[in-house]
Enzyme design. Sequence first.
Site, PDB file in Angstrom:
ATOM      1  N   TYR A   1       0.113   3.261 -74.176  1.00 54.59           N
ATOM      2  CA  TYR A   1      -0.946   2.355 -73.714  1.00 54.59           C
ATOM      3  C   TYR A   1      -2.227   2.579 -74.508  1.00 54.59           C
ATOM      4  O   TYR A   1      -2.941   1.629 -74.842  1.00 54.59           O
ATOM      5  CB  TYR A   1      -1.204   2.567 -72.221  1.00 54.59           C
ATOM      6  CG  TYR A   1      -0.177   1.904 -71.324  1.00 54.59           C
ATOM      7  CD1 TYR A   1      -0.418   0.657 -70.765  1.00 54.59           C
ATOM      8  CD2 TYR A   1       1.039   2.521 -71.053  1.00 54.59           C
ATOM      9  CE1 TYR A   1       0.511   0.038 -69.944  1.00 54.59           C
ATOM     10  CE2 TYR A   1       1.980   1.918 -70.236  1.00 54.59           C
ATOM     11  CZ  TYR A   1       1.711   0.673 -69.683  1.00 54.59           C
ATOM     12  OH  TYR A   1       2.649   0.060 -68.882  1.00 54.59           O
TER      13      TYR A   1
ATOM     14  N   ASP B   1       8.741  -5.995 -70.494  1.00 54.30           N
ATOM     15  CA  ASP B   1       7.658  -5.031 -70.399  1.00 54.30           C
ATOM     16  C   ASP B   1       7.238  -4.604 -71.819  1.00 54.30           C
ATOM     17  O   ASP B   1       7.045  -5.462 -72.676  1.00 54.30           O
ATOM     18  CB  ASP B   1       8.072  -3.845 -69.520  1.00 54.30           C
ATOM     19  CG  ASP B   1       6.900  -2.987 -69.071  1.00 54.30           C
ATOM     20  OD1 ASP B   1       6.286  -3.304 -68.039  1.00 54.30           O
ATOM     21  OD2 ASP B   1       6.587  -2.004 -69.771  1.00 54.30           O
TER      22      ASP B   1
ATOM     23  N   HIS C   1      10.530  -7.997 -62.383  1.00 53.37           N
ATOM     24  CA  HIS C   1      10.035  -7.474 -63.653  1.00 53.37           C
ATOM     25  C   HIS C   1      11.093  -6.640 -64.381  1.00 53.37           C
ATOM     26  O   HIS C   1      11.198  -6.689 -65.602  1.00 53.37           O
ATOM     27  CB  HIS C   1       8.792  -6.628 -63.389  1.00 53.37           C
ATOM     28  CG  HIS C   1       8.152  -6.101 -64.627  1.00 53.37           C
ATOM     29  ND1 HIS C   1       7.473  -6.895 -65.510  1.00 53.37           N
ATOM     30  CD2 HIS C   1       8.100  -4.844 -65.148  1.00 53.37           C
ATOM     31  CE1 HIS C   1       7.017  -6.174 -66.510  1.00 53.37           C
ATOM     32  NE2 HIS C   1       7.384  -4.918 -66.320  1.00 53.37           N
TER      33      HIS C   1
END
Length: 407
Positions: free
Chosen positions: A332, A193, A385
């Site tokens: 982000y 990630d 994930h």
Amino acid sequence: MIMATLEAGQQTRSDKSAIRPFRASFPDSELSELRRRINATRWPERETVADQSQGVQLATTQALARYWGTEYDWRKCEARLNALPQFLTEIDGLDIHFIHVRSKHENALPLIVTHGWPGSIIEQMKIIDPLTNPTAHGASASDAFDVVIPSIPGYGFSGKPTQTGWNPVRIARAWDVLMKRLGYNRYVAQGGDWGAVITELMGVQAPPGLIGIHTNMPGIFPAEVDAAAFSGAPAPAGLSTDEKLAYERLQFVYQKGIAYGFQMGLRPQTLYGIADSPVGLAAYFLDHDARSYELISRVFQGETEGLTRDDILDNITITWLTNTALSGARLYWEYFGKGYFNVKGVSIPVAVSVFPDELYPAPRSWAERAYPKLIHYNRLDKGGHFAAWEQPEIFSADVRAGFRSLR
């Protein structure tokens, strides 16, 4: 409240490079307030479809809230954290929290492991013993690692940036400072990630002493393929079967599965709701990717599959108690539009683990093009994930295999 304690004889905080012991401690009043808020949730009506296409389903969220607001015990997680050696040190003006566990075996290879979103060091706690104590897990003493697990700035117990600029490029540089400060002049790095992005950027920077990286979310998409998937275009001509599958899975992520990434990338400060509502935070965290959500939903239906209810709530609760939902979201914004899954130009040795329920199954062909020094590529039979969290033994075994040639 988060407590950080200095042991007798340690350097004072005035020495910015000091490594200070740390313990987590939250007052009972904060835990009581958390339960009160959970149990006072104002619920909407259920979704109007029978699947997850409208988002995290009401039944799953209510099952999570019932357990979180009545039975869940954060103190168990806190005790496990405080049983590990934890520290703080200031790097580039910001406190960085990290776990540091040295192996009992000689010549252990130093390894820095980075978590992602929606995550924390909770994701990596299960891999500490398999990596530092391999002989207890069916491996050889020669496979041992000294393990360093930092909290990304703005996450967990690390400091919250008060100015812009703490992006993955800067974090990658900070991790090299951390490893050198710990006395590691020859080391490797691992991540998934955000941890994968940070680790690959470490590989791009290639600081002296970083001898290789391992990723379980490899950036392997050629620029034109990544752009086509983002735009929603049909798969380019000439792709192999594996490449076409990876393209289609990535396109699904871009078109339907990464709404949170756009929200946090563009307007993270607007997300006051997840800082104010525990259930709002939980639902937002559960909506990361379809396959992970399906697993978590089954867990709250009473099945045991990789993760437990406590695993999931430990990871959400640490974010709630440290009030890092928005400081984590801003990562982000710091990197928006730079590319998560594209080729970045790593020049040092790279090991790749491909888990079947990852966002996309990375084809060997693209991995070989992306990493000129690919030293390990393996497709695993199980895991998604959050592989280190879900399947720690499988994950650890492949990390050991991936770095074996560099010892």
